[in-house]
Scaffold this motif. Structure first.
Motif, short mmCIF file in Angstrom:
data_model
loop_
_atom_site.label_atom_id
_atom_site.label_comp_id
_atom_site.label_asym_id
_atom_site.label_seq_id
_atom_site.Cartn_x
_atom_site.Cartn_y
_atom_site.Cartn_z
N LEU A 1 5.86 6.26 -0.10
CA LEU A 1 6.37 4.93 -0.46
C LEU A 1 5.18 4.09 -0.88
O LEU A 1 4.22 3.94 -0.13
CB LEU A 1 7.08 4.29 0.73
CG LEU A 1 7.52 2.83 0.57
CD1 LEU A 1 8.58 2.71 -0.52
CD2 LEU A 1 8.03 2.29 1.89
N LEU A 2 5.25 3.54 -2.08
CA LEU A 2 4.23 2.62 -2.57
C LEU A 2 4.87 1.25 -2.72
O LEU A 2 5.85 1.10 -3.45
CB LEU A 2 3.67 3.07 -3.92
CG LEU A 2 2.79 2.05 -4.66
CD1 LEU A 2 1.56 1.70 -3.83
CD2 LEU A 2 2.40 2.58 -6.03
N ILE A 3 4.33 0.26 -2.00
CA ILE A 3 4.77 -1.13 -2.14
C ILE A 3 3.60 -1.90 -2.75
O ILE A 3 2.51 -1.94 -2.17
CB ILE A 3 5.18 -1.74 -0.79
CG1 ILE A 3 6.29 -0.90 -0.15
CG2 ILE A 3 5.64 -3.19 -0.98
CD1 ILE A 3 6.69 -1.35 1.25
N GLN A 4 3.83 -2.49 -3.92
CA GLN A 4 2.77 -3.16 -4.66
C GLN A 4 2.81 -4.67 -4.44
O GLN A 4 3.82 -5.22 -4.00
CB GLN A 4 2.88 -2.82 -6.13
CG GLN A 4 2.75 -1.30 -6.35
CD GLN A 4 2.65 -0.93 -7.79
OE1 GLN A 4 1.63 -1.25 -8.42
NE2 GLN A 4 3.68 -0.29 -8.33
N LEU A 5 1.72 -5.33 -4.80
CA LEU A 5 1.58 -6.77 -4.59
C LEU A 5 2.64 -7.59 -5.32
O LEU A 5 2.95 -8.71 -4.91
CB LEU A 5 0.19 -7.24 -5.00
CG LEU A 5 -0.96 -6.76 -4.11
CD1 LEU A 5 -2.29 -7.12 -4.73
CD2 LEU A 5 -0.83 -7.31 -2.71
N ASP A 6 3.20 -7.06 -6.41
CA ASP A 6 4.26 -7.78 -7.13
C ASP A 6 5.64 -7.51 -6.54
O ASP A 6 6.66 -7.82 -7.15
CB ASP A 6 4.22 -7.45 -8.62
CG ASP A 6 4.49 -5.98 -8.91
OD1 ASP A 6 4.66 -5.18 -7.96
OD2 ASP A 6 4.53 -5.61 -10.10
N ASN A 7 5.67 -6.91 -5.33
CA ASN A 7 6.89 -6.59 -4.59
C ASN A 7 7.76 -5.55 -5.28
O ASN A 7 8.96 -5.47 -5.04
CB ASN A 7 7.70 -7.84 -4.25
CG ASN A 7 7.05 -8.63 -3.14
OD1 ASN A 7 6.19 -8.13 -2.43
ND2 ASN A 7 7.44 -9.87 -2.99
N THR A 8 7.15 -4.70 -6.12
CA THR A 8 7.86 -3.54 -6.62
C THR A 8 7.57 -2.38 -5.67
O THR A 8 6.56 -2.39 -4.95
CB THR A 8 7.44 -3.16 -8.05
OG1 THR A 8 6.03 -2.90 -8.06
CG2 THR A 8 7.80 -4.26 -9.04
N GLY B 1 0.82 -1.20 0.00
CA GLY B 1 0.00 0.00 0.00
C GLY B 1 0.86 1.26 0.00
O GLY B 1 2.05 1.23 -0.34
N TYR B 2 0.21 2.35 0.37
CA TYR B 2 0.86 3.66 0.39
C TYR B 2 1.26 4.04 1.81
O TYR B 2 0.48 3.88 2.74
CB TYR B 2 -0.11 4.72 -0.15
CG TYR B 2 -0.36 4.62 -1.63
CD1 TYR B 2 0.43 5.32 -2.53
CD2 TYR B 2 -1.40 3.85 -2.11
CE1 TYR B 2 0.19 5.23 -3.90
CE2 TYR B 2 -1.65 3.76 -3.48
CZ TYR B 2 -0.85 4.46 -4.36
OH TYR B 2 -1.09 4.37 -5.71
N TRP B 3 2.47 4.59 1.93
CA TRP B 3 3.04 5.00 3.21
C TRP B 3 3.60 6.41 3.07
O TRP B 3 4.15 6.75 2.02
CB TRP B 3 4.15 4.05 3.64
CG TRP B 3 3.72 2.63 3.78
CD1 TRP B 3 3.67 1.68 2.80
CD2 TRP B 3 3.27 2.00 4.97
NE1 TRP B 3 3.21 0.49 3.32
CE2 TRP B 3 2.95 0.66 4.65
CE3 TRP B 3 3.08 2.44 6.27
CZ2 TRP B 3 2.48 -0.24 5.59
CZ3 TRP B 3 2.62 1.53 7.21
CH2 TRP B 3 2.33 0.21 6.87
N LEU B 4 3.51 7.22 4.11
CA LEU B 4 4.01 8.59 4.12
C LEU B 4 4.97 8.77 5.28
O LEU B 4 4.67 8.35 6.40
CB LEU B 4 2.84 9.58 4.25
CG LEU B 4 3.18 11.06 4.34
CD1 LEU B 4 3.72 11.58 3.01
CD2 LEU B 4 1.96 11.86 4.78
N ASN B 5 6.13 9.41 5.02
CA ASN B 5 7.05 9.69 6.12
C ASN B 5 7.04 11.18 6.48
O ASN B 5 6.35 11.98 5.83
CB ASN B 5 8.47 9.17 5.84
CG ASN B 5 9.20 9.94 4.75
OD1 ASN B 5 8.86 11.06 4.39
ND2 ASN B 5 10.23 9.32 4.20
#
Length: 107
Positions: A38-45, A28-32
């Motif tokens: 930071l976007l982490i997608q299901l295909d591990n990209t 999902g989407y993360w904010l620092n």
């Protein structure tokens, strides 16, 4: 003191996941606090960006409670410690004693 807390958090979290299990709630989407997303997608990209540009992108692999990072925007590869909470993600910065603190902002 801050580094000790982060280190203890990482050690405790390492007991949560098996060696090769990808935690499903990491996607999902993360904010620092530096306004980086930071976007982490299901295909591990992944892609980490700010308002102006992409700062890092590539592929991730989760092994032995660590994140193996294979950057596609550079030729860098490295291993990072991390802690995944319910709504937070702490990731140690490469070659540093510092860490990013991300908060979940979306799936």
């Amino acid at each position: 003191m801050k580094n000790i807390i982060i280190s203890l958090t990482l050690i405790i979290s390492s007991l949560s996941y098996s060696a090769y299990e990808t935690p499903s709630n990491i996607y999902g989407y993360w904010l620092n606090n530096e306004s980086e997303i930071l976007l982490i997608q299901l295909d591990n990209t992944f892609k980490r960006s700010n308002k102006l540009s992409v700062l890092a992108e590539g592929n991730l692999e989760f092994i032995d409670n660590k994140i193996l990072v294979y950057r596609s925007d550079t030729d860098q590869e490295y291993i990072l410690d991390y802690y995944l909470g319910k709504e937070t993600l702490v990731v140690m910065k490469p070659n540093s004693e510092e860490a990013w603190l991300f908060s979940r902002i979306g799936n």
